[in-house]
Design an enzyme around this catalytic site. Structure first.
Site, PDB file in Angstrom:
ATOM      1  N   CYS A 152       0.842  -1.206   0.000  1.00  0.00           N
ATOM      2  CA  CYS A 152       0.000   0.000   0.000  1.00  0.00           C
ATOM      3  C   CYS A 152       0.872   1.249   0.000  1.00  0.00           C
ATOM      4  O   CYS A 152       0.613   2.215  -0.734  1.00  0.00           O
ATOM      5  CB  CYS A 152      -0.910   0.019   1.226  1.00  0.00           C
ATOM      6  SG  CYS A 152      -2.008  -1.400   1.357  1.00  0.00           S
TER       7      CYS A 152
ATOM      8  N   CYS B  23     -22.606  40.972  11.054  1.00  0.00           N
ATOM      9  CA  CYS B  23     -23.996  40.522  11.180  1.00  0.00           C
ATOM     10  C   CYS B  23     -24.142  39.104  10.639  1.00  0.00           C
ATOM     11  O   CYS B  23     -23.190  38.505  10.135  1.00  0.00           O
ATOM     12  CB  CYS B  23     -24.939  41.466  10.431  1.00  0.00           C
ATOM     13  SG  CYS B  23     -24.658  41.490   8.656  1.00  0.00           S
TER      14      CYS B  23
ATOM     15  N   CYS C 216     -23.084  38.394   7.035  1.00  0.00           N
ATOM     16  CA  CYS C 216     -21.640  38.181   6.853  1.00  0.00           C
ATOM     17  C   CYS C 216     -21.293  36.714   7.090  1.00  0.00           C
ATOM     18  O   CYS C 216     -20.524  36.104   6.329  1.00  0.00           O
ATOM     19  CB  CYS C 216     -20.840  39.042   7.833  1.00  0.00           C
ATOM     20  SG  CYS C 216     -21.180  40.805   7.749  1.00  0.00           S
TER      21      CYS C 216
ATOM     22  N   ASP D  33     -25.613   2.917  33.248  1.00  0.00           N
ATOM     23  CA  ASP D  33     -24.895   1.695  33.554  1.00  0.00           C
ATOM     24  C   ASP D  33     -24.711   1.642  35.073  1.00  0.00           C
ATOM     25  O   ASP D  33     -24.628   2.696  35.717  1.00  0.00           O
ATOM     26  CB  ASP D  33     -23.547   1.722  32.828  1.00  0.00           C
ATOM     27  CG  ASP D  33     -22.658   0.569  33.238  1.00  0.00           C
ATOM     28  OD1 ASP D  33     -23.122  -0.575  33.137  1.00  0.00           O
ATOM     29  OD2 ASP D  33     -21.517   0.817  33.666  1.00  0.00           O
TER      30      ASP D  33
END
Length: 831
Positions: A27, A91, A94, A512
């Protein structure tokens, strides 16, 4: 990688890529060969162990071509996360535009922009230079940051302080220049004496000239920021908050200039000036921005406090002795010396000395924790009276504190599902407001009473100025910032912002048992002695026999004897009878330990302990008996004790209207006994890890949303399956990784606190959104003159500016109320 791969910005800098899917040396060879074929690549080194490819370019290299080559070879490039500081956003519009610009960059899979933190979080394979270029193309400044680096944090803090100081200076200057304009114009209208005084002394024309000069200084001095940002955004067809202010004030200013210097160009009866409107609007909006900047600084104080917990230096023992070094130079394995009162610089394991350490800043628990040799210490916590040395085990970004900061920042930067609808609205909000202002102007000009032009201008300017997209943009992120920050202070870490919204909808809390409700470690809970025997002697003899066994019950008995400081004698003739018990001789005396059937078999009657045995059985404990020298000596019980914080936590969950279910692999009898003690509503016992997932699904089907609390490796599937997973912070890394929320306190007490905080934060967000949308929905029509036909009322642009400035300040102030959130449970409230 989901994003389309197109031609991207090129770079000659060294490049590193994380590669997924490699399993062997072949690989590695394939990936290296594929990368070498990309134009501009000089050298490639792929490491299988680190799953990383390092590329040294000979010139310009297309980063996305590298990713495409890896994918064509059959492997994947792991998307990386980049943090950008974005300056200039004002704002919600934007935010939407920066997000869209980043999402359009080839190789970006996800981009989230936060107005409150002024940051963008981007995932993908695109390089930083391309991301910065995309943001700058939209008219904003951007730079890559490392939020965990103290230098970056200090730089950001200094930058914000400088911006706030600049705003304060400009606000004062604007106010000083605006006051005479306001007095000259509004005084002439409101007070007859002022009007007469102006006419007698300087005349109205000179008054207008003075107003022109002062307003010009206001608009193009302190107010120039609105034009520098607003008009470029408008020309890009991406208007924002600054564009509204720029167009509105400049319209009033330009009209006033015509009235002052060329009144013949205006229709009869319309020669008026609005210098005061332009100047006061700029001043009030600067006031709003200044208050907003101060409030924003307070919303991020939780993160700043966490970063401030990091020590700057450490005392490390090296060959030349103990030297003080910057914290960045501490390496894993270093021996670090700590004096009384010092802050611990990095994570480690205590190797010499003992002390108590204040861990409240990490866990939220106020009581100092005892530390002895072998104890784990956490960077950022504070040593008390003792001195000790520890071996560094985690430094830099690997420390618990660094991970907490990262978790809090990720949660603060995330977007809740509720924000999706807001984003769709805000993207088109500013263009819609500008269209509404233009329509207002036309309608008043065509159908308004005399002077139509003046009224058309005033009302159009009022519409532009009163709209407040910044309130919409700040409504959600500021509440998330303050809420998650407050959670961190309480030892509740939201790994994902969405958990804030989902947790409040939970109907059932599934827990649990081992390690969550209980301590997770068996201890000797009961030791009742028969008449004629002494407790210390009996425990010492029993422990001596059990020391030969590795059974957890045996280890708990030995630990109890060691805790009492008892000496254990030599043992001979040790014999274990599986399923029954053990026997041995201690100092020549025969000792027998086991179940009731073992003692019956040996001819010993245990009926004298029958009442105690019945009580232990009702508590879910299995009694053991001990006989010494042929006589019944004691009845023993070893159990995993319920944490002292658990009963109050379960009661608090019930008070919140939630059902509590216990899911455990323990036997049904023990589980039922614990459920009775704690008032747990449902029990699923003898459940395997995959059975926990099935139990979660059953609870979902029966009740609705489920939150699961666990701490072990076997809890990870259930944590992932639940709508919200909460991991006990003292649990395994695998459980924490699978969870949405981490409870650093190490007990169930954090669960009701997290749920109550979730409800408080979502309630706060709804209040903010209601205000932001109701404000704009109600006041824009009023500013357009909707009340004029019925009541003859018009809204002055000056009042519109004041309302707009206060709108975003209200949202920020409301979000800051979360800093005072009082949790249902504190350490003081637990008995």
């Amino acid at each position: 990688m989901n994003a389309p791969l197109k031609k991207d910005h090129t770079t000659a800098a060294a490049i590193s890529l994380s590669i997924e899917g490699m399993s062997c040396a072949s690989c590695v060879g394939r990936v290296e060969a594929a990368l070498r074929k990309v134009a501009g690549v000089a050298e490639v080194s792929v490491n299988l162990a680190t799953e990383r490819a390092d590329i040294r370019p000979s010139g310009a290299v297309d980063r996305l071509a590298l990713a495409q080559a890896v994918e064509n070879a059959g492997y994947n490039v792991t998307p990386s996360t980049t943090e950008l500081a974005v300056d200039g956003m004002s704002c919600a519009s934007c935010v939407s535009r920066v997000e869209h610009a980043l999402q359009a960059v080839p190789g970006v899979t996800e981009a989230v922009v936060n107005l409150a933190t002024e940051r963008a979080t981007v995932r993908g394979v695109a390089d930083v230079a391309t991301l910065v270029q995309a943001v700058e193309k939209m008219g904003y400044d951007a730079r890559a940051i490392d939020s965990l680096a103290s230098a970056d944090a200090e730089q950001a803090a200094a930058k914000k302080d400088a911006e706030q100081a600049t705003l304060q200076r400009d606000l004062i200057l604007a106010a000083v220049l605006t006051l005479p304009v306001f007095v000259l114009e509004m005084g002439a209208h409101l007070l007859p004496g002022v009007n007469d005084f102006i006419h007698r002394t300087m005349g109205m024309q000179w008054s207008w000239l003075i107003q022109f000069a002062l307003t010009t200084l206001v608009l193009f001095g302190p107010g120039r920021r609105f034009y520098q940002k607003g008009f470029p955004a408008l020309f890009r067809l991406a208007p924002d908050m600054n564009s509204l202010v720029a167009v509105g004030t400049l319209a009033a200013y330009a009209y006033s200039i015509v009235a002052t210097f060329a009144p013949a160009l205006l229709p009869a009866g319309t020669v008026n000036v609005y210098y005061e409107a332009a100047a006061v609007i700029v001043t009030l909006i600067l006031l709003g921005r200044f208050l907003e900047a101060r409030a924003k600084g307070r919303t991020s104080q939780a993160i700043q406090r966490l970063i401030g917990l990091q020590a700057k230096t450490a005392r490390v023992r090296r060959d030349s002795g103990v030297i003080e070094v910057p914290i960045a130079e501490v390496a894993p394995g270093d021996r670090v010396e700590i004096r009384p009162g010092e802050r611990i610089p990095v994570d480690g394991e205590l190797i010499d000395g003992e002390s108590y350490v204040d861990e409240s800043m990490i866990t939220g628990e106020p009581m100092p924790v005892a530390k002895t040799v072998g104890s784990r210490v956490v960077g950022g916590t504070v040593n008390q009276q003792g001195a000790f040395a520890f071996r560094a085990t985690a430094v830099g970004g690997d420390t618990v504190l660094a991970q907490i900061i990262r978790l809090v920042e990720e949660a603060q930067g995330s977007k809740l599902p509720i924000q999706a609808a807001v984003d769709r609205v805000t993207l088109w909000f500013v263009p819609a407001v500008m269209a509404a202002a233009a329509l207002t102007f036309l309608l008043w000009l065509l159908f308004g009473p005399t002077p139509a032009l003046t009224l058309a201008l005033v009302n159009a300017v009022a519409v532009l100025i009163i709209a407040c997209p910044c309130a919409m943009g700040l409504a959600t992120p500021t509440s998330i910032m303050v809420g998650t920050g407050r959670g961190a202070e309480l030892g509740v870490l939201f790994r994902k912002g969405e958990a804030l919204q989902l947790l409040k909808d939970a109907k059932v809390i599934a827990v649990d048992k081992t390690g969550t409700l209980t301590a997770g470690k068996p201890v000797l809970t009961d030791l009742e002695i028969a008449p004629g025997f002494e407790r210390a002697a009996v425990l010492a003899q029993i422990a001596a026999v059990e020391a030969k066994s590795e059974h957890p019950i045996a280890r708990a008995i030995v630990a109890a004897a060691e805790q009492d400081g008892l000496a254990l004698s030599d043992v001979a003739a040790f014999t274990a009878v599986p399923g029954f018990g053990v026997r041995a001789e201690v100092a020549g005396v025969p000792v027998l330990i086991g179940a009731d059937r073992y003692l019956d078999q040996s001819g010993l009657d245990v009926q004298s302990f029958a009442a105690i045995a019945e009580r232990l059985g009702s508590e879910g404990k299995s009694p053991l008996y001990a006989a010494i020298d042929g006589k019944l000596a004691a009845i023993i019980a070893v159990a995993d004790p319920i944490k002292t914080t658990t009963p109050a936590a379960i009661a608090a969950l019930h008070d919140l209207g939630l059902k509590v279910a216990m899911i455990t692999g323990d036997n049904a009898r023990t589980a039922a006994a614990i459920a009775r003690q704690l008032g747990i509503d449902e029990v699923a016992a003898e459940v395997l890890p995959d059975g926990k997932v099935a139990a979660i699904r059953r609870l979902k089907a029966q009740y609705g949303a489920v939150a699961f609390v666990g701490d072990g490796i076997n809890d990870a599937p259930a944590l992932a399956e639940a709508d919200v997973g909460l991991a006990i912070g003292t649990g395994t890394d695998i459980a924490i990784e699978a969870a949405d929320v981490v409870l650093m306190s190490g007990n169930l007490q954090g669960v009701p606190n997290a749920i109550a905080l979730s409800k408080a934060t979502l309630g706060n967000i709804r209040q903010n959104l209601f205000w932001a949308f109701a404000y704009n929905t109600a006041l824009i029509p009023i500013a357009a003159g909707a009340l004029y036909p019925a009541y003859g009322l018009l809204l002055s642009p000056v009042f519109a500016a004041g309302a707009m400035a206060l709108s975003s300040v209200f949202v920020l102030g409301n979000a800051l109320r979360l800093r005072g959130f009082k949790p249902p449970l504190t350490a003081a409230s637990v008995p």
